[in-house]
Design a protein around this motif. Structure first.
Motif, PDB file in Angstrom:
ATOM      1  N   ILE A   5      -9.960   4.560  -3.830  1.00  0.00           N
ATOM      2  CA  ILE A   5      -9.644   3.243  -4.154  1.00  0.00           C
ATOM      3  C   ILE A   5     -10.466   2.418  -4.559  1.00  0.00           C
ATOM      4  O   ILE A   5     -11.743   2.399  -4.288  1.00  0.00           O
ATOM      5  CB  ILE A   5      -9.114   2.602  -2.814  1.00  0.00           C
ATOM      6  N   ARG A  38     -11.029  -1.579  -5.517  1.00  0.00           N
ATOM      7  CA  ARG A  38     -10.441  -2.844  -5.493  1.00  0.00           C
ATOM      8  C   ARG A  38     -10.793  -3.878  -6.310  1.00  0.00           C
ATOM      9  O   ARG A  38     -12.138  -4.212  -6.649  1.00  0.00           O
ATOM     10  CB  ARG A  38     -10.999  -3.425  -4.010  1.00  0.00           C
ATOM     11  N   PRO A  42       0.617  -1.124  -0.033  1.00  0.00           N
ATOM     12  CA  PRO A  42      -0.011   0.017   0.011  1.00  0.00           C
ATOM     13  C   PRO A  42       0.889   1.156   0.108  1.00  0.00           C
ATOM     14  O   PRO A  42       0.577   2.342  -0.842  1.00  0.00           O
ATOM     15  CB  PRO A  42      -0.848  -0.036   1.161  1.00  0.00           C
ATOM     16  N   VAL A  45      -6.308  -1.372  -6.715  1.00  0.00           N
ATOM     17  CA  VAL A  45      -5.579  -2.634  -6.349  1.00  0.00           C
ATOM     18  C   VAL A  45      -5.865  -3.684  -6.647  1.00  0.00           C
ATOM     19  O   VAL A  45      -7.021  -4.094  -6.294  1.00  0.00           O
ATOM     20  CB  VAL A  45      -5.395  -2.244  -4.672  1.00  0.00           C
ATOM     21  N   ARG A  91      -4.662  -4.831   3.963  1.00  0.00           N
ATOM     22  CA  ARG A  91      -4.103  -3.969   2.938  1.00  0.00           C
ATOM     23  C   ARG A  91      -4.799  -2.929   2.199  1.00  0.00           C
ATOM     24  O   ARG A  91      -4.450  -1.760   1.947  1.00  0.00           O
ATOM     25  CB  ARG A  91      -3.188  -4.850   2.063  1.00  0.00           C
ATOM     26  N   THR A  92      -6.205  -3.313   2.057  1.00  0.00           N
ATOM     27  CA  THR A  92      -7.181  -2.174   1.271  1.00  0.00           C
ATOM     28  C   THR A  92      -7.223  -1.170   2.417  1.00  0.00           C
ATOM     29  O   THR A  92      -7.362  -0.223   2.218  1.00  0.00           O
ATOM     30  CB  THR A  92      -8.403  -2.969   1.077  1.00  0.00           C
ATOM     31  N   ARG A 118      -5.292  -0.138   4.627  1.00  0.00           N
ATOM     32  CA  ARG A 118      -4.082   0.652   4.791  1.00  0.00           C
ATOM     33  C   ARG A 118      -4.218   1.623   3.402  1.00  0.00           C
ATOM     34  O   ARG A 118      -3.856   2.741   3.587  1.00  0.00           O
ATOM     35  CB  ARG A 118      -2.776   0.110   4.666  1.00  0.00           C
ATOM     36  N   ALA A 119      -4.521   0.939   2.229  1.00  0.00           N
ATOM     37  CA  ALA A 119      -4.455   1.984   1.111  1.00  0.00           C
ATOM     38  C   ALA A 119      -5.516   2.831   1.387  1.00  0.00           C
ATOM     39  O   ALA A 119      -5.243   4.301   0.616  1.00  0.00           O
ATOM     40  CB  ALA A 119      -4.627   1.080  -0.178  1.00  0.00           C
ATOM     41  N   TYR A 146      -5.287  -7.296  -2.877  1.00  0.00           N
ATOM     42  CA  TYR A 146      -5.475  -6.961  -1.711  1.00  0.00           C
ATOM     43  C   TYR A 146      -6.287  -7.736  -0.539  1.00  0.00           C
ATOM     44  O   TYR A 146      -7.528  -7.893  -1.201  1.00  0.00           O
ATOM     45  CB  TYR A 146      -5.400  -5.464  -1.586  1.00  0.00           C
TER      46      TYR A 146
END
Length: 192
Positions: free
Chosen positions: A95, A97, A60, A77, A84-85, A87-88, A80
């Motif tokens: 974002i 996904r 991330p 992303v 991690r999603t 955190r991104a 993830y």
């Protein structure tokens, strides 16, 4: 339209009606570009469409830094997990996904979910009947194996908020076919 690497393909995609332009920054992809090239492509878009940096295999922190350096609107992303999603989302405001048909469709805070084939960018079709068993609860886009000849039917069957294409509008891996871009956009819009 994803995986665009030239100003000409960007212009054709936008003229054809693309709402978003995806720029790939993922090692091993035939569509990948370095960050200076990504920035030049974003500058060329000049606000005419949403710009998306597509990453895979990047943590991330460097992914968010790459998105800021490229100047994109959205960071997409792949691969993830929920942590991690999250955190991104702390590091970049928008974002998207990507997941596969067997992945988790529950919203994790992302703006949009992209449901792609298990091997993203491969052009492989997947069985849309998986969506009959469970549907995403938030906004989502359909990807994976779409091309000018099948996108209209896929939209009618799946009813996504949008569609994403890369290999389906190429004449060779990483080489966009401008006529296929036009045909894809026309076919996708004909089914809405």
């Amino acid at each position: 339209m994803c995986g665009l690497r030239t100003s000409e393909s960007i212009d054709v995609a936008i003229e054809a009606g693309a709402d978003a332009i995806g720029i790939v920054h993922a090692a091993g992809s035939p569509r990948t570009v370095d960050l200076p090239t990504a920035r030049a492509l974003v500058d060329h878009v000049a606000g005419r469409a949403t710009t998306v940096l597509v990453v895979k295999g990047i943590a991330p922190e460097p992914a968010a830094e790459a998105a800021r350096e490229a100047g994109v609107d959205v960071l997409q992303v792949h691969g993830y997990d929920r942590e991690r999603t999250g955190r991104a989302l702390e590091l970049f405001p928008r974002i998207w996904r990507a997941t596969s048909p067997g992945g988790d469709f529950d919203p994790w805070g992302e703006e949009l979910l992209l449901i792609d084939s298990p091997r993203a960018g491969s052009g492989e079709r997947w069985d849309l009947r998986a969506l009959l068993q469970r549907r995403p609860s938030g906004p989502w886009m359909l990807a994976g194996g779409l091309d000018p000849d099948n996108v209209a039917r896929a939209v009618l069957d799946a009813r996504p908020a949008g569609v994403d294409v890369s290999s389906g509008v190429e004449s060779a891996p990483g080489v966009k076919d401008l006529e296929r871009i036009r045909r894809f956009a026309a076919a996708a819009r004909s089914s809405t």
